[in-house]
Design a protein around this motif. Structure first.
Motif, PDB file in Angstrom:
ATOM      1  N   MET A 181      12.186  -9.345  -5.526  1.00  0.00           N
ATOM      2  CA  MET A 181      12.679  -8.213  -5.948  1.00  0.00           C
ATOM      3  C   MET A 181      10.709  -7.488  -4.984  1.00  0.00           C
ATOM      4  SD  MET A 181      13.178  -6.139  -8.795  1.00  0.00           S
ATOM      5  CE  MET A 181      14.626  -5.626  -9.054  1.00  0.00           C
ATOM      6  N   SER A 182      11.130  -6.810  -3.667  1.00  0.00           N
ATOM      7  CA  SER A 182      10.356  -6.268  -2.258  1.00  0.00           C
ATOM      8  C   SER A 182       9.355  -5.500  -3.870  1.00  0.00           C
ATOM      9  CB  SER A 182      10.925  -5.834  -1.479  1.00  0.00           C
ATOM     10  OG  SER A 182      11.607  -4.436  -1.733  1.00  0.00           O
ATOM     11  N   GLN A 183       8.354  -4.581  -3.693  1.00  0.00           N
ATOM     12  CA  GLN A 183       7.771  -3.858  -3.565  1.00  0.00           C
ATOM     13  C   GLN A 183       8.272  -2.436  -2.925  1.00  0.00           C
ATOM     14  OE1 GLN A 183       5.620  -3.323  -6.149  1.00  0.00           O
ATOM     15  NE2 GLN A 183       6.276  -5.528  -6.641  1.00  0.00           N
ATOM     16  N   PRO A 184       8.919  -1.093  -3.745  1.00  0.00           N
ATOM     17  CA  PRO A 184       8.324   0.039  -3.089  1.00  0.00           C
ATOM     18  C   PRO A 184       7.507   0.563  -1.851  1.00  0.00           C
ATOM     19  CG  PRO A 184       7.758   0.469  -4.859  1.00  0.00           C
ATOM     20  CD  PRO A 184       7.776  -1.273  -4.925  1.00  0.00           C
ATOM     21  N   PHE A 185       7.965   0.942  -0.794  1.00  0.00           N
ATOM     22  CA  PHE A 185       7.045   1.312   0.474  1.00  0.00           C
ATOM     23  C   PHE A 185       6.596   2.927   0.449  1.00  0.00           C
ATOM     24  CE2 PHE A 185       6.304   3.486   4.557  1.00  0.00           C
ATOM     25  CZ  PHE A 185       5.542   2.750   4.937  1.00  0.00           C
ATOM     26  N   LYS A 186       4.644   2.598   0.101  1.00  0.00           N
ATOM     27  CA  LYS A 186       4.372   3.626   0.252  1.00  0.00           C
ATOM     28  C   LYS A 186       3.422   3.736   0.971  1.00  0.00           C
ATOM     29  CE  LYS A 186       2.268   2.357  -4.344  1.00  0.00           C
ATOM     30  NZ  LYS A 186       1.093   1.697  -5.198  1.00  0.00           N
ATOM     31  N   THR A 187       3.695   5.623   1.299  1.00  0.00           N
ATOM     32  CA  THR A 187       2.938   5.954   2.413  1.00  0.00           C
ATOM     33  C   THR A 187       0.756   5.908   2.254  1.00  0.00           C
ATOM     34  OG1 THR A 187       2.944   8.235   1.296  1.00  0.00           O
ATOM     35  CG2 THR A 187       4.969   8.006   2.799  1.00  0.00           C
ATOM     36  N   LYS A 188       0.413   6.449   2.809  1.00  0.00           N
ATOM     37  CA  LYS A 188      -0.929   6.530   3.522  1.00  0.00           C
ATOM     38  C   LYS A 188      -1.678   7.557   3.366  1.00  0.00           C
ATOM     39  CE  LYS A 188      -5.324   4.885   5.789  1.00  0.00           C
ATOM     40  NZ  LYS A 188      -5.698   4.503   6.737  1.00  0.00           N
ATOM     41  N   GLN A 189      -2.008   8.138   2.236  1.00  0.00           N
ATOM     42  CA  GLN A 189      -3.061   9.661   2.344  1.00  0.00           C
ATOM     43  C   GLN A 189      -3.787   9.419   2.897  1.00  0.00           C
ATOM     44  OE1 GLN A 189      -2.917  10.405  -2.080  1.00  0.00           O
ATOM     45  NE2 GLN A 189      -0.760  10.555  -1.936  1.00  0.00           N
ATOM     46  N   TYR A 190      -3.909  10.159   3.903  1.00  0.00           N
ATOM     47  CA  TYR A 190      -5.056  10.615   4.741  1.00  0.00           C
ATOM     48  C   TYR A 190      -6.069  11.653   3.891  1.00  0.00           C
ATOM     49  CZ  TYR A 190      -3.156   8.440   8.841  1.00  0.00           C
ATOM     50  OH  TYR A 190      -1.751   7.744   9.499  1.00  0.00           O
TER      51      TYR A 190
END
Length: 54
Positions: free
Chosen positions: A1-10
């Motif tokens: 299974m792949s990991q969920p996509f995480k967005t970068k927090q600036y």
């Protein structure tokens, strides 16, 4: 299974903090010390220092 996509927090910072950090670096404070003191990313401080010296 792949990991969920995480967005970068600036990291959020003010222009006043950036100006204070640049003046501190100009007054012989180390860049690595100035970035955490003013809560700025080190790369951002480095980029602005390089822009002002050229």
């Amino acid at each position: 299974m792949s990991q969920p996509f995480k967005t970068k927090q600036y990291l959020r910072y003010t222009e006043e903090a950036l100006k204070d950090a640049l003046s501190a670096v100009g007054n012989r404070m180390e860049l690595r010390e100035a970035a955490p003191v003013f809560k700025l990313p080190r790369g951002t401080v480095l980029r602005y220092v390089e822009d002002t010296t050229q």
